[in-house]
Design a protein around this motif. Sequence first.
Motif, mmCIF file in Angstrom:
data_model
loop_
_atom_site.group_PDB
_atom_site.id
_atom_site.type_symbol
_atom_site.label_atom_id
_atom_site.label_comp_id
_atom_site.label_asym_id
_atom_site.label_seq_id
_atom_site.Cartn_x
_atom_site.Cartn_y
_atom_site.Cartn_z
ATOM 1 N N LYS A 110 25.470 50.914 84.423
ATOM 2 C CA LYS A 110 24.368 51.880 84.357
ATOM 3 C C LYS A 110 24.784 53.101 83.532
ATOM 4 C CE LYS A 110 20.989 54.215 87.282
ATOM 5 N NZ LYS A 110 20.498 54.391 88.648
ATOM 6 N N ALA A 111 26.011 53.572 83.724
ATOM 7 C CA ALA A 111 26.515 54.714 82.954
ATOM 8 C C ALA A 111 26.607 54.352 81.472
ATOM 9 C CB ALA A 111 27.873 55.152 83.490
ATOM 10 N N TYR A 112 27.161 53.181 81.170
ATOM 11 C CA TYR A 112 27.271 52.747 79.779
ATOM 12 C C TYR A 112 25.891 52.625 79.129
ATOM 13 C CZ TYR A 112 32.327 51.616 79.728
ATOM 14 O OH TYR A 112 33.702 51.681 79.725
ATOM 15 N N GLN A 113 24.924 52.080 79.860
ATOM 16 C CA GLN A 113 23.574 51.942 79.315
ATOM 17 C C GLN A 113 22.969 53.302 78.990
ATOM 18 O OE1 GLN A 113 21.658 49.653 82.398
ATOM 19 N NE2 GLN A 113 22.068 47.700 81.384
ATOM 20 N N GLU A 114 23.179 54.270 79.868
ATOM 21 C CA GLU A 114 22.639 55.616 79.633
ATOM 22 C C GLU A 114 23.328 56.268 78.438
ATOM 23 O OE1 GLU A 114 20.068 58.741 80.173
ATOM 24 O OE2 GLU A 114 20.025 56.807 81.193
ATOM 25 N N LEU A 115 24.641 56.119 78.348
ATOM 26 C CA LEU A 115 25.373 56.665 77.202
ATOM 27 C C LEU A 115 24.900 56.019 75.905
ATOM 28 C CD1 LEU A 115 28.920 56.809 78.817
ATOM 29 C CD2 LEU A 115 27.627 58.788 77.980
ATOM 30 N N GLU A 116 24.636 54.728 75.942
ATOM 31 C CA GLU A 116 24.153 54.036 74.748
ATOM 32 C C GLU A 116 22.730 54.476 74.401
ATOM 33 O OE1 GLU A 116 24.049 49.621 72.716
ATOM 34 O OE2 GLU A 116 24.688 49.806 74.801
ATOM 35 N N ARG A 117 21.888 54.614 75.400
ATOM 36 C CA ARG A 117 20.509 55.067 75.192
ATOM 37 C C ARG A 117 20.496 56.447 74.526
ATOM 38 N NH1 ARG A 117 18.084 52.949 79.183
ATOM 39 N NH2 ARG A 117 19.095 54.158 80.798
ATOM 40 N N ASN A 118 21.480 57.276 74.858
ATOM 41 C CA ASN A 118 21.566 58.619 74.289
ATOM 42 C C ASN A 118 22.312 58.660 72.958
ATOM 43 O OD1 ASN A 118 20.138 59.870 76.362
ATOM 44 N ND2 ASN A 118 21.967 60.048 77.624
ATOM 45 N N GLY A 119 22.772 57.497 72.477
ATOM 46 C CA GLY A 119 23.446 57.441 71.183
ATOM 47 C C GLY A 119 24.887 57.898 71.195
ATOM 48 N N ILE A 120 25.464 58.035 72.379
ATOM 49 C CA ILE A 120 26.837 58.519 72.494
ATOM 50 C C ILE A 120 27.834 57.373 72.303
ATOM 51 C CG2 ILE A 120 28.497 59.597 74.068
ATOM 52 C CD1 ILE A 120 26.015 61.133 75.219
ATOM 53 N N ILE A 121 27.453 56.186 72.744
ATOM 54 C CA ILE A 121 28.269 54.998 72.521
ATOM 55 C C ILE A 121 27.369 53.912 71.948
ATOM 56 C CG2 ILE A 121 29.839 55.584 74.416
ATOM 57 C CD1 ILE A 121 28.596 53.258 76.032
ATOM 58 N N TYR A 122 27.995 52.853 71.453
ATOM 59 C CA TYR A 122 27.237 51.691 71.002
ATOM 60 C C TYR A 122 27.982 50.438 71.434
ATOM 61 C CZ TYR A 122 30.657 51.345 67.197
ATOM 62 O OH TYR A 122 31.821 51.230 66.481
ATOM 63 N N SER A 123 27.256 49.342 71.542
ATOM 64 C CA SER A 123 27.841 48.079 71.980
ATOM 65 C C SER A 123 27.794 47.070 70.846
ATOM 66 C CB SER A 123 27.085 47.518 73.180
ATOM 67 O OG SER A 123 27.193 48.375 74.278
ATOM 68 N N VAL A 124 28.840 46.259 70.796
ATOM 69 C CA VAL A 124 28.894 45.149 69.860
ATOM 70 C C VAL A 124 29.002 43.892 70.712
ATOM 71 C CG1 VAL A 124 30.197 44.055 68.002
ATOM 72 C CG2 VAL A 124 30.034 46.560 68.106
#
Length: 121
Positions: A54-68
């Motif tokens: 959930k934390a990773y998803q929120e960080l990704e939604r905010n553009g702070i991280i990205y997933s490959v």
Amino acid sequence: MLQLDLQSRTPIYEQLITKMSEMISLGVLSSGEQLPSVRALARDLGVNPNTVQKAYQELERNGIIYSVSGKGSFIASGNSANEILKKQTVSKITEAVTEGKRTGLTKPQVIGVVELVYKEG
């Protein structure tokens, strides 16, 4: 690496978001750096993997991280993560000042609080 307060009223996933954002702002985590897998971080912190996800998803939604896909999650490149965090902080400050104004705080009182925060470090 990350220390969470399991007794806090703040949800664990929000604590994770805050701590990771702080680490990026301070340069502890740099752009392009790979984050631990959801399962590994959950195991290390002793929390449910869904919480970390959930934390990773929120960080990704905010553009702070990205997933490959198949590779993992990474800190956003360049200064984009830090710029996003700064914009979010400005938004929070704006909300707080607006609320203070609504409740009767004067401009000198607000400035006094800001000066106090900067003096304390």
